[in-house]
Design a protein around this motif. Structure first.
Motif, PDB file in Angstrom:
ATOM      1  N   UNK A 180      42.746  41.006  42.349  1.00 33.34           N
ATOM      2  CA  UNK A 180      42.622  39.970  43.492  1.00 33.34           C
ATOM      3  C   UNK A 180      43.904  40.465  44.180  1.00 33.34           C
ATOM      4  N   UNK A 181      43.340  40.802  45.545  1.00 32.66           N
ATOM      5  CA  UNK A 181      44.784  40.448  46.848  1.00 32.66           C
ATOM      6  C   UNK A 181      44.795  38.875  47.310  1.00 32.66           C
ATOM      7  N   UNK A 233      34.960  45.114  35.274  1.00 32.10           N
ATOM      8  CA  UNK A 233      34.412  43.791  35.683  1.00 32.10           C
ATOM      9  C   UNK A 233      35.667  43.510  35.698  1.00 32.10           C
ATOM     10  N   UNK A 234      36.515  43.013  34.581  1.00 27.71           N
ATOM     11  CA  UNK A 234      37.655  42.422  34.109  1.00 27.71           C
ATOM     12  C   UNK A 234      38.697  43.108  35.817  1.00 27.71           C
ATOM     13  N   UNK A 235      38.881  44.018  36.367  1.00 25.54           N
ATOM     14  CA  UNK A 235      39.491  44.171  37.475  1.00 25.54           C
ATOM     15  C   UNK A 235      38.908  43.592  38.686  1.00 25.54           C
ATOM     16  N   UNK A 236      38.139  43.971  38.678  1.00 25.93           N
ATOM     17  CA  UNK A 236      37.372  43.213  40.469  1.00 25.93           C
ATOM     18  C   UNK A 236      37.110  41.527  39.851  1.00 25.93           C
ATOM     19  N   UNK A 260      35.014  41.298  48.929  1.00 24.06           N
ATOM     20  CA  UNK A 260      33.992  41.788  47.500  1.00 24.06           C
ATOM     21  C   UNK A 260      32.960  42.688  47.069  1.00 24.06           C
ATOM     22  N   UNK A 261      33.631  43.777  45.911  1.00 19.39           N
ATOM     23  CA  UNK A 261      32.203  43.997  45.683  1.00 19.39           C
ATOM     24  C   UNK A 261      32.049  44.438  44.264  1.00 19.39           C
ATOM     25  N   UNK A 262      31.450  43.916  43.702  1.00 21.33           N
ATOM     26  CA  UNK A 262      31.515  44.010  42.396  1.00 21.33           C
ATOM     27  C   UNK A 262      30.661  45.280  41.909  1.00 21.33           C
TER      28      UNK A 262
END
Length: 89
Positions: free
Chosen positions: A43-44, A36-39, A24-26
């Motif tokens: 997620x898959x 940030x919400x999307x990160x 994961x890249x933040x």
């Protein structure tokens, strides 16, 4: 499931704490809340070989990068975080 800790040898997963997806890249700390919400939430759920972080909490306390198949739980590789394959830092 046994995790082969490079420092301690094979250990049961009950000695470890799962720390999440290692790939994961933040976003940057000052990124908008939407990024940030999307990160965090978008997620898959991969099937197959995947890299994860595990903390050997009840052992040597090292953090490990584990390559594991999420379908079979077979572990293909384990490395200490921050160490190169030849054992340097």
């Amino acid at each position: 499931m046994l995790i082969p800790c490079p420092a301690c040898g094979p250990r049961e997963t009950t000695e470890f704490v799962y720390m999440g997806d290692a790939s994961v890249s933040r976003p940057a700390l000052d990124a908008p809340a939407e990024m940030w919400a999307a990160a965090v939430y978008d997620r898959t759920n991969p099937l197959g070989r995947h890299q994860e972080l595990w903390h050997h909490t009840y052992g040597c306390r090292c953090i490990l990068r584990v390559t594991r198949d999420t379908g079979t739980h077979a572990i293909a590789g384990v490395a200490l975080v921050g160490m190169d394959p030849e054992g340097g830092s």
